[in-house]
Design a protein around this motif. Structure first.
Motif, PDB file in Angstrom:
ATOM      1  N   SER A  39       0.683  -1.220  -0.006  1.00  0.00           N
ATOM      2  CA  SER A  39      -0.049  -0.111   0.034  1.00  0.00           C
ATOM      3  C   SER A  39       0.864   1.249  -0.002  1.00  0.00           C
ATOM      4  O   SER A  39       0.392   2.392   0.469  1.00  0.00           O
ATOM      5  CB  SER A  39      -0.859   0.130   1.196  1.00  0.00           C
ATOM      6  N   ALA A  40       2.083   1.290  -0.402  1.00  0.00           N
ATOM      7  CA  ALA A  40       2.929   2.366  -0.365  1.00  0.00           C
ATOM      8  C   ALA A  40       2.096   3.504  -1.297  1.00  0.00           C
ATOM      9  O   ALA A  40       2.597   4.561  -0.882  1.00  0.00           O
ATOM     10  CB  ALA A  40       4.244   2.038  -1.203  1.00  0.00           C
ATOM     11  N   ARG A  41       1.498   3.124  -2.231  1.00  0.00           N
ATOM     12  CA  ARG A  41       0.829   4.347  -3.089  1.00  0.00           C
ATOM     13  C   ARG A  41      -0.258   5.088  -2.223  1.00  0.00           C
ATOM     14  O   ARG A  41      -0.164   6.238  -2.292  1.00  0.00           O
ATOM     15  CB  ARG A  41       0.046   3.742  -4.185  1.00  0.00           C
ATOM     16  N   MET A  42      -0.795   4.539  -1.349  1.00  0.00           N
ATOM     17  CA  MET A  42      -1.695   4.987  -0.348  1.00  0.00           C
ATOM     18  C   MET A  42      -1.214   5.927   0.633  1.00  0.00           C
ATOM     19  O   MET A  42      -1.602   7.202   0.824  1.00  0.00           O
ATOM     20  CB  MET A  42      -2.514   3.944   0.541  1.00  0.00           C
ATOM     21  N   VAL A  43       0.093   5.814   0.702  1.00  0.00           N
ATOM     22  CA  VAL A  43       0.839   6.669   1.828  1.00  0.00           C
ATOM     23  C   VAL A  43       1.026   7.902   1.165  1.00  0.00           C
ATOM     24  O   VAL A  43       0.877   9.085   1.621  1.00  0.00           O
ATOM     25  CB  VAL A  43       2.197   5.964   2.140  1.00  0.00           C
ATOM     26  N   GLY A  44       1.662   7.872  -0.091  1.00  0.00           N
ATOM     27  CA  GLY A  44       1.674   9.018  -0.902  1.00  0.00           C
ATOM     28  C   GLY A  44       0.431   9.636  -1.165  1.00  0.00           C
ATOM     29  O   GLY A  44       0.200  10.906  -0.946  1.00  0.00           O
ATOM     30  N   PHE A  45      -0.866   9.174  -1.582  1.00  0.00           N
ATOM     31  CA  PHE A  45      -2.041   9.491  -1.732  1.00  0.00           C
ATOM     32  C   PHE A  45      -2.519  10.314  -0.429  1.00  0.00           C
ATOM     33  O   PHE A  45      -3.263  11.388  -0.245  1.00  0.00           O
ATOM     34  CB  PHE A  45      -3.019   8.571  -2.001  1.00  0.00           C
ATOM     35  N   ALA A  46      -2.044   9.786   0.769  1.00  0.00           N
ATOM     36  CA  ALA A  46      -2.740  10.190   2.195  1.00  0.00           C
ATOM     37  C   ALA A  46      -1.992  11.511   2.371  1.00  0.00           C
ATOM     38  O   ALA A  46      -2.698  12.423   2.789  1.00  0.00           O
ATOM     39  CB  ALA A  46      -2.246   9.303   3.311  1.00  0.00           C
ATOM     40  N   LEU A  47      -0.860  11.626   2.071  1.00  0.00           N
ATOM     41  CA  LEU A  47      -0.053  12.980   2.145  1.00  0.00           C
ATOM     42  C   LEU A  47      -0.618  13.927   1.081  1.00  0.00           C
ATOM     43  O   LEU A  47      -0.538  15.260   1.586  1.00  0.00           O
ATOM     44  CB  LEU A  47       1.632  12.732   1.815  1.00  0.00           C
ATOM     45  N   ALA A  48      -0.749  13.673   0.299  1.00  0.00           N
ATOM     46  CA  ALA A  48      -1.501  14.414  -0.955  1.00  0.00           C
ATOM     47  C   ALA A  48      -2.870  15.118  -0.476  1.00  0.00           C
ATOM     48  O   ALA A  48      -3.450  15.908  -0.822  1.00  0.00           O
ATOM     49  CB  ALA A  48      -1.813  13.782  -2.280  1.00  0.00           C
ATOM     50  N   SER A  49      -3.429  14.316   0.616  1.00  0.00           N
ATOM     51  CA  SER A  49      -4.798  14.662   1.128  1.00  0.00           C
ATOM     52  C   SER A  49      -4.503  15.405   2.578  1.00  0.00           C
ATOM     53  O   SER A  49      -5.739  15.413   2.972  1.00  0.00           O
ATOM     54  CB  SER A  49      -5.708  13.530   1.229  1.00  0.00           C
ATOM     55  N   ILE A  50      -3.438  15.765   2.774  1.00  0.00           N
ATOM     56  CA  ILE A  50      -3.433  16.293   4.050  1.00  0.00           C
ATOM     57  C   ILE A  50      -4.147  17.757   4.229  1.00  0.00           C
ATOM     58  O   ILE A  50      -3.913  18.579   3.338  1.00  0.00           O
ATOM     59  CB  ILE A  50      -1.800  16.623   4.279  1.00  0.00           C
ATOM     60  N   PRO A  51      -5.055  17.996   4.953  1.00  0.00           N
ATOM     61  CA  PRO A  51      -5.652  19.163   5.255  1.00  0.00           C
ATOM     62  C   PRO A  51      -4.939  20.547   5.307  1.00  0.00           C
ATOM     63  O   PRO A  51      -5.349  21.363   4.532  1.00  0.00           O
ATOM     64  CB  PRO A  51      -6.412  18.997   6.805  1.00  0.00           C
ATOM     65  N   GLY A  52      -3.714  20.581   5.618  1.00  0.00           N
ATOM     66  CA  GLY A  52      -3.090  21.568   5.888  1.00  0.00           C
ATOM     67  C   GLY A  52      -2.794  22.113   7.240  1.00  0.00           C
ATOM     68  O   GLY A  52      -1.612  22.540   7.684  1.00  0.00           O
ATOM     69  N   HIS A  53      -3.816  22.156   7.950  1.00  0.00           N
ATOM     70  CA  HIS A  53      -3.726  22.878   9.153  1.00  0.00           C
ATOM     71  C   HIS A  53      -3.122  21.840  10.178  1.00  0.00           C
ATOM     72  O   HIS A  53      -2.486  22.175  11.237  1.00  0.00           O
ATOM     73  CB  HIS A  53      -4.983  23.047   9.789  1.00  0.00           C
ATOM     74  N   LEU A  54      -2.903  20.456   9.689  1.00  0.00           N
ATOM     75  CA  LEU A  54      -2.068  19.406  10.590  1.00  0.00           C
ATOM     76  C   LEU A  54      -0.886  19.864  10.195  1.00  0.00           C
ATOM     77  O   LEU A  54      -0.275  19.839   8.842  1.00  0.00           O
ATOM     78  CB  LEU A  54      -2.674  18.133  10.044  1.00  0.00           C
TER      79      LEU A  54
END
Length: 120
Positions: A39-54
């Motif tokens: 699931s390495a791809r998901m890790v990158g996708f998760a980072l791409a979805s970081i809200p920003g305030h985090l």
DNA sequence: AGTTTGACAGTAT
DNA sequence: GATACTGCCAAAC
């Protein structure tokens, strides 16, 4: 989002937040630490979805070859490069980091390891 | 509600 | 040894 760590992305955020100052890790290492090496791809996708305030140090997450994969997600690779160098991480002109020196394996972190066991 | 795509990595030929 | 394909989960269209 789910702060309980139910979703894969939530766990990714948690692991990324644990990356020590001046260290870097890889997508595969994080995925493997979570129990899903594929699931390495998901890790990158998760980072791409970081809200920003985090306040997640996403610039410390590189691909398997130490390359600043998400450079353009910061607006420009040079931004990520500057962030890393500011932490004492040496980045080559081609945006490559020596993983042999700065690599941090989430699997060796007791808190992350506990998170993985909680999944099973 | 189904389909497509996405900061990758490991294996399979 | 190098190139190609598949796997994986979630979010956006």
């Amino acid at each position: 989002m789910d702060t309980t760590g139910t979703t894969f992305t939530a766990r990714v955020y948690r692991v990324v937040a644990m990356i020590p100052y001046g260290k870097v890790t890889t997508f595969g290492a994080i995925a493997r630490a979570l129990g899903s090496p594929k699931s390495a791809r998901m890790v990158g996708f998760a980072l791409a979805s970081i809200p920003g305030h985090l306040d997640l140090p996403a610039h410390r997450v590189l691909n398997r070859y130490g390359f600043l994969s998400g450079g353009w997600h910061f607006g420009h690779p040079d931004i990520m490069k500057a962030e890393l160098e500011d932490e004492g991480v040496v980045v080559s002109g081609d945006y490559i980091v020596d993983l042999g020196v700065y690599f941090w394996d989430p699997g060796m972190d007791p808190e992350v390891d506990a998170l993985r066991e909680a999944h099973y």
